[in-house]
Design an enzyme around this catalytic site. Structure first.
Site, PDB file in Angstrom:
ATOM      1  N   ARG A  63       0.813  -1.224   0.000  1.00  6.55           N
ATOM      2  CA  ARG A  63       0.000   0.000   0.000  1.00  6.55           C
ATOM      3  C   ARG A  63       0.842   1.267   0.000  1.00  6.55           C
ATOM      4  O   ARG A  63       0.338   2.343  -0.336  1.00  6.55           O
ATOM      5  CB  ARG A  63      -0.989  -0.026   1.170  1.00  6.55           C
ATOM      6  CG  ARG A  63      -2.188  -0.931   0.874  1.00  6.55           C
ATOM      7  CD  ARG A  63      -3.014  -1.197   2.102  1.00  6.55           C
ATOM      8  NE  ARG A  63      -2.479  -2.300   2.872  1.00  6.55           N
ATOM      9  CZ  ARG A  63      -2.695  -2.483   4.169  1.00  6.55           C
ATOM     10  NH1 ARG A  63      -3.415  -1.628   4.842  1.00  6.55           N
ATOM     11  NH2 ARG A  63      -2.190  -3.546   4.770  1.00  6.55           N
ATOM     12  N   GLU A 100       3.861  -8.944  15.376  1.00 12.16           N
ATOM     13  CA  GLU A 100       3.196  -9.310  16.623  1.00 12.16           C
ATOM     14  C   GLU A 100       3.269 -10.836  16.825  1.00 12.16           C
ATOM     15  O   GLU A 100       3.563 -11.327  17.898  1.00 12.16           O
ATOM     16  CB  GLU A 100       1.743  -8.832  16.568  1.00 12.16           C
ATOM     17  CG  GLU A 100       1.248  -8.331  17.896  1.00 12.16           C
ATOM     18  CD  GLU A 100      -0.095  -7.652  17.770  1.00 12.16           C
ATOM     19  OE1 GLU A 100      -0.482  -7.283  16.639  1.00 12.16           O
ATOM     20  OE2 GLU A 100      -0.747  -7.511  18.817  1.00 12.16           O
TER      21      GLU A 100
HETATM   22  C1  PRP Z   1       0.754  -3.215   6.848  1.00 13.01           C
HETATM   23  C2  PRP Z   1       0.908  -1.760   6.492  1.00 13.01           C
HETATM   24  C3  PRP Z   1       2.335  -1.459   6.860  1.00 13.01           C
HETATM   25  C4  PRP Z   1       2.566  -2.357   8.056  1.00 13.01           C
HETATM   26  C5  PRP Z   1       2.465  -1.571   9.316  1.00 13.01           C
HETATM   27  O1  PRP Z   1       1.226  -3.984   5.791  1.00 13.01           O
HETATM   28  O2  PRP Z   1       0.644  -1.526   5.121  1.00 13.01           O
HETATM   29  O3  PRP Z   1       3.250  -1.793   5.816  1.00 13.01           O
HETATM   30  O4  PRP Z   1       1.544  -3.370   8.016  1.00 13.01           O
HETATM   31  O5  PRP Z   1       2.659  -2.384  10.452  1.00 13.01           O
HETATM   32  P1  PRP Z   1       3.878  -2.209  11.465  1.00 13.01           P
HETATM   33  O6  PRP Z   1       4.050  -0.745  11.711  1.00 13.01           O
HETATM   34  O7  PRP Z   1       3.405  -2.927  12.704  1.00 13.01           O
HETATM   35  O8  PRP Z   1       5.080  -2.853  10.868  1.00 13.01           O
HETATM   36  P2  PRP Z   1       0.861  -5.517   5.565  1.00 13.01           P
HETATM   37  O9  PRP Z   1       1.911  -6.347   6.213  1.00 13.01           O
HETATM   38  O10 PRP Z   1      -0.557  -5.725   5.984  1.00 13.01           O
HETATM   39  O11 PRP Z   1       1.073  -5.680   3.994  1.00 13.01           O
HETATM   40  P3  PRP Z   1       0.250  -5.248   2.675  1.00 13.01           P
HETATM   41  O12 PRP Z   1       0.468  -3.746   2.489  1.00 13.01           O
HETATM   42  O13 PRP Z   1       0.942  -6.029   1.617  1.00 13.01           O
HETATM   43  O14 PRP Z   1      -1.191  -5.598   2.869  1.00 13.01           O
HETATM   44  N1  HPA Z   2      -4.904  -0.601   8.686  1.00 19.06           N
HETATM   45  C1  HPA Z   2      -4.139  -0.925   7.647  1.00 19.06           C
HETATM   46  N2  HPA Z   2      -3.035  -1.643   7.750  1.00 19.06           N
HETATM   47  C2  HPA Z   2      -2.679  -2.061   8.960  1.00 19.06           C
HETATM   48  C3  HPA Z   2      -3.437  -1.753  10.098  1.00 19.06           C
HETATM   49  C4  HPA Z   2      -4.605  -0.981   9.952  1.00 19.06           C
HETATM   50  O1  HPA Z   2      -5.329  -0.654  10.908  1.00 19.06           O
HETATM   51  N3  HPA Z   2      -2.788  -2.297  11.165  1.00 19.06           N
HETATM   52  C5  HPA Z   2      -1.689  -2.909  10.667  1.00 19.06           C
HETATM   53  N4  HPA Z   2      -1.610  -2.761   9.351  1.00 19.06           N
END
Ligand code: PRP
Ligand code: HPA
Length: 176
Positions: A63, A100
């Site tokens: 994202r 986590e």
């Molecule tokens: C989510 C978000 C951040 C990260 C934040 O990504 O987009 O990259 O988690 O979490 P943190 O601060 O605890 O590290 P996700 O792993 O869900 O990946 P995605 O964007 O591919 O869905």
């Molecule tokens: N939104 C999107 N991405 C995330 C979140 C949330 O609340 N927490 C951890 N990754």
């Protein structure tokens, strides 16, 4: 918080108990669907960074790409993806960090930056801050200088922004 922070926050949707009970998930898709909100979001980053001589945006899979690519286009700088393990085809460097539950690995192409390049690191959201910090370490290992880390949302209750600041990086969020 940014120039349009209150407005952007009002357009973000919170989905209760997703993906599991107890998590209130911040869903940015309503911002992306609303062309005016999406433009304000990107403009809030442009406003902060346009005079800071950014050489490259490093954006985190997946994202982070959504804000990183239009921002690089507007700033007239390069775009470098920081990807989840196994996605980049050329020679990579990697950092593994704790989630986590369990762990995750982010990777960067070894030739992504020139030594001394001024890098803005972007993602959609800071939760624990682990992802952003692992990406920051990768960038420094590859010779980049981090100007700041930036996200659409910093969830303050999880302390991620403070953890990133404690490691010496600036943190900017479009909203909280
Ligand atoms: C989510 C978000 C951040 C990260 C934040 O990504 O987009 O990259 O988690 O979490 P943190 O601060 O605890 O590290 P996700 O792993 O869900 O990946 P995605 O964007 O591919 O869905
Ligand atoms: N939104 C999107 N991405 C995330 C979140 C949330 O609340 N927490 C951890 N990754």
């Amino acid at each position: 918080t940014s120039i349009y922070g209150d407005y952007i926050k009002s357009v973000i949707r919170t989905v209760r108990d997703w993906p599991q009970p107890g998590i209130n998930f911040r869903d940015i898709t309503p911002v992306l669907q609303n062309s005016s909100a999406f433009r304000k979001l990107i403009d809030s980053f442009v406003h902060r960074y346009q005079e800071l001589d950014i050489d490259a945006i490093a954006a985190i899979d997946a994202r982070g790409f959504i804000v990183g690519a239009p921002l690089a286009y507007e700033l007239g700088c390069s775009f470098v993806p920081v990807r989840k393990k196994g996605k980049l085809p050329f020679q990579t460097i990697s950092e593994t960090y704790k989630l986590e539950y369990g762990e995750s690995t982010v990777e960067l192409h070894a030739d992504a930056f020139q030594r001394g390049d001024r890098i803005l690191l972007v993602d959609d959201l800071i939760a624990t801050g682990g992802t952003m910090l692992a990406a920051a370490r990768l960038i420094e290992r590859s010779g980049g200088v981090i100007v700041e880390t930036a996200a659409i949302i910093d969830l303050p209750e999880l302390g991620g922004g403070d953890m990133i600041r404690n490691e010496g990086y600036g943190v900017f969020a479009a909203c909280t």
